[in-house]
Design a protein around this motif. Structure first.
Motif, PDB file in Angstrom:
ATOM      1  N   THR A  47      26.180-121.286 -64.479  1.00 17.87           N
ATOM      2  CA  THR A  47      26.515-120.919 -66.221  1.00 17.87           C
ATOM      3  C   THR A  47      25.729-119.829 -66.967  1.00 17.87           C
ATOM      4  O   THR A  47      25.691-119.109 -67.979  1.00 17.87           O
ATOM      5  N   MET A  48      23.716-121.169 -66.926  1.00 10.80           N
ATOM      6  CA  MET A  48      22.900-120.778 -68.144  1.00 10.80           C
ATOM      7  C   MET A  48      21.923-119.091 -67.257  1.00 10.80           C
ATOM      8  O   MET A  48      21.877-117.892 -67.479  1.00 10.80           O
ATOM      9  N   ASP A  50      23.880-116.640 -65.363  1.00  7.65           N
ATOM     10  CA  ASP A  50      25.184-115.882 -65.653  1.00  7.65           C
ATOM     11  C   ASP A  50      25.115-115.870 -67.346  1.00  7.65           C
ATOM     12  O   ASP A  50      24.789-114.522 -67.721  1.00  7.65           O
ATOM     13  N   GLU A  51      24.360-116.381 -68.591  1.00  9.89           N
ATOM     14  CA  GLU A  51      24.083-116.017 -69.754  1.00  9.89           C
ATOM     15  C   GLU A  51      22.891-115.379 -69.692  1.00  9.89           C
ATOM     16  O   GLU A  51      22.295-115.032 -70.933  1.00  9.89           O
ATOM     17  N   GLY A  52      21.895-114.975 -68.872  1.00  7.80           N
ATOM     18  CA  GLY A  52      20.839-114.364 -68.479  1.00  7.80           C
ATOM     19  C   GLY A  52      20.033-115.563 -68.079  1.00  7.80           C
ATOM     20  O   GLY A  52      18.505-114.902 -68.490  1.00  7.80           O
ATOM     21  N   ASP A 260      20.397-123.392 -75.552  1.00  7.53           N
ATOM     22  CA  ASP A 260      20.832-122.117 -75.688  1.00  7.53           C
ATOM     23  C   ASP A 260      21.253-120.722 -75.170  1.00  7.53           C
ATOM     24  O   ASP A 260      19.884-119.557 -76.153  1.00  7.53           O
ATOM     25  N   VAL A 261      21.194-120.541 -73.894  1.00  8.52           N
ATOM     26  CA  VAL A 261      20.687-119.389 -73.166  1.00  8.52           C
ATOM     27  C   VAL A 261      21.167-118.342 -73.938  1.00  8.52           C
ATOM     28  O   VAL A 261      19.646-117.347 -74.138  1.00  8.52           O
ATOM     29  N   LYS A 262      22.366-117.821 -73.841  1.00  6.80           N
ATOM     30  CA  LYS A 262      22.984-116.674 -74.246  1.00  6.80           C
ATOM     31  C   LYS A 262      22.164-115.905 -75.604  1.00  6.80           C
ATOM     32  O   LYS A 262      22.134-115.083 -75.617  1.00  6.80           O
ATOM     33  N   ASP A 266      19.563-112.859 -76.255  1.00 10.99           N
ATOM     34  CA  ASP A 266      19.993-112.333 -77.181  1.00 10.99           C
ATOM     35  C   ASP A 266      19.034-112.246 -77.643  1.00 10.99           C
ATOM     36  O   ASP A 266      18.433-110.462 -78.934  1.00 10.99           O
TER      37      ASP A 266
END
Length: 279
Positions: A47-48, A50-52, A260-262, A266
């Protein structure tokens, strides 16, 4: 230095990068107990990424204030299966968050490509093993030890003293034969520092450019955010953490370490876009 080579994974630091935190511990201050299972940890790693996330930082011993030490074998049992699973599937550099020489050795053999050490290679054998492993190392400042570091931290000039410590550890690494292009630095927010110390470090983070090495900053969900935001609990510190991440990037941070990656991806991308505009 703009590129670091993490066991064949080359990361260009010309733009700020994101390191996702994955604690496989029962007692970390934010996510303790959430990712102890190998399969759950692997799913979180996916997941992390995928979030960048550009790096994944795997830790098997809590370093929160008051945390108790764990044995070498217990730390190995926690982190090695997770590192092996991630390395076999996910082509992103893995950082091992440890101070123990044996854990460093086994973690790199399992697929880790970076050592993230809150003790800055001061534990017995750590310098020699880091030289032997020849992977990048992040040296962090900490006053005291996790069990006692927040009792009453004192500095005359926190920025100058943290910088002096990091310089001394860089010198120790160079004397050991570790190449300068293998080193990153972390001022250690929350590690033996009061709220004022932490805020002062962030305010003057740009001064660390004097050390001419990439800077890693980890403020995600830390108590300094809660203290400013009316004792906000850990799960309500995201927006304060994003503000800190943006300020850190504006002041020269190369890597932001976060739970809190995503949202952080951003915020950092937006901040970097503005900074990169030519005057």
């Amino acid at each position: 230095m703009t590129i670091i080579d993490c066991a064949g994974n080359r990361i260009d630091l010309k733009r700020p990068r994101i390191m996702g935190i994955l604690n496989v511990t029962p007692d970390s201050f934010s996510d303790g107990g959430d990712f102890i299972s190998r399969d759950v940890a692997l799913a979180r790693a996916r997941t992390m990424v995928d979030e960048g996330a550009d790096f994944l930082d795997i830790g098997g011993e809590s370093t929160r204030p008051g945390a108790q030490a764990v044995s070498e074998q217990e730390e190995l049992d926690r982190v090695i299966p997770v590192i092996e699973a991630i390395a076999s599937e996910i082509p992103v550099p893995i950082s091992v968050d440890t101070s123990k020489a044996a854990v460093m050795r086994h973690a790199v053999a399992a697929g880790a490509g970076l050592i993230n050490d809150v003790m800055a290679l001061r534990d017995e054998g750590a310098l020699a093993v880091a030289r032997e492993l020849d992977v990048p190392v992040c040296l962090m400042h900490m006053q005291g030890l996790p069990r006692t570091m927040q009792h009453d931290p004192q500095y005359r000039d926190v920025v100058a003293e943290v910088m002096a410590f990091l310089r001394s550890r860089v010198d120790a690494c160079l004397a050991e034969g570790i190449a300068r292009n293998k080193l990153l630095l972390d001022p250690g927010f929350g590690f033996g520092k009061s709220l004022l110390h932490n805020l002062t470090l962030l305010r003057h983070l740009d001064r660390f450019s004097e050390l001419q090495l990439p800077l890693l900053v980890g403020i995600s969900r830390k108590s300094m955010i809660g203290a400013v935001l009316d004792d906000a609990p850990v799960d309500q510190r995201l927006f304060g953490g994003l503000a800190c991440a943006v300020m850190a990037v504006e002041r020269g941070a190369a890597i932001i370490r976060t739970h809190d990656v995503k949202p952080t991806v951003d915020a950092v991308r937006m901040s970097h876009a503005v900074i990169s505009v030519e005057a």
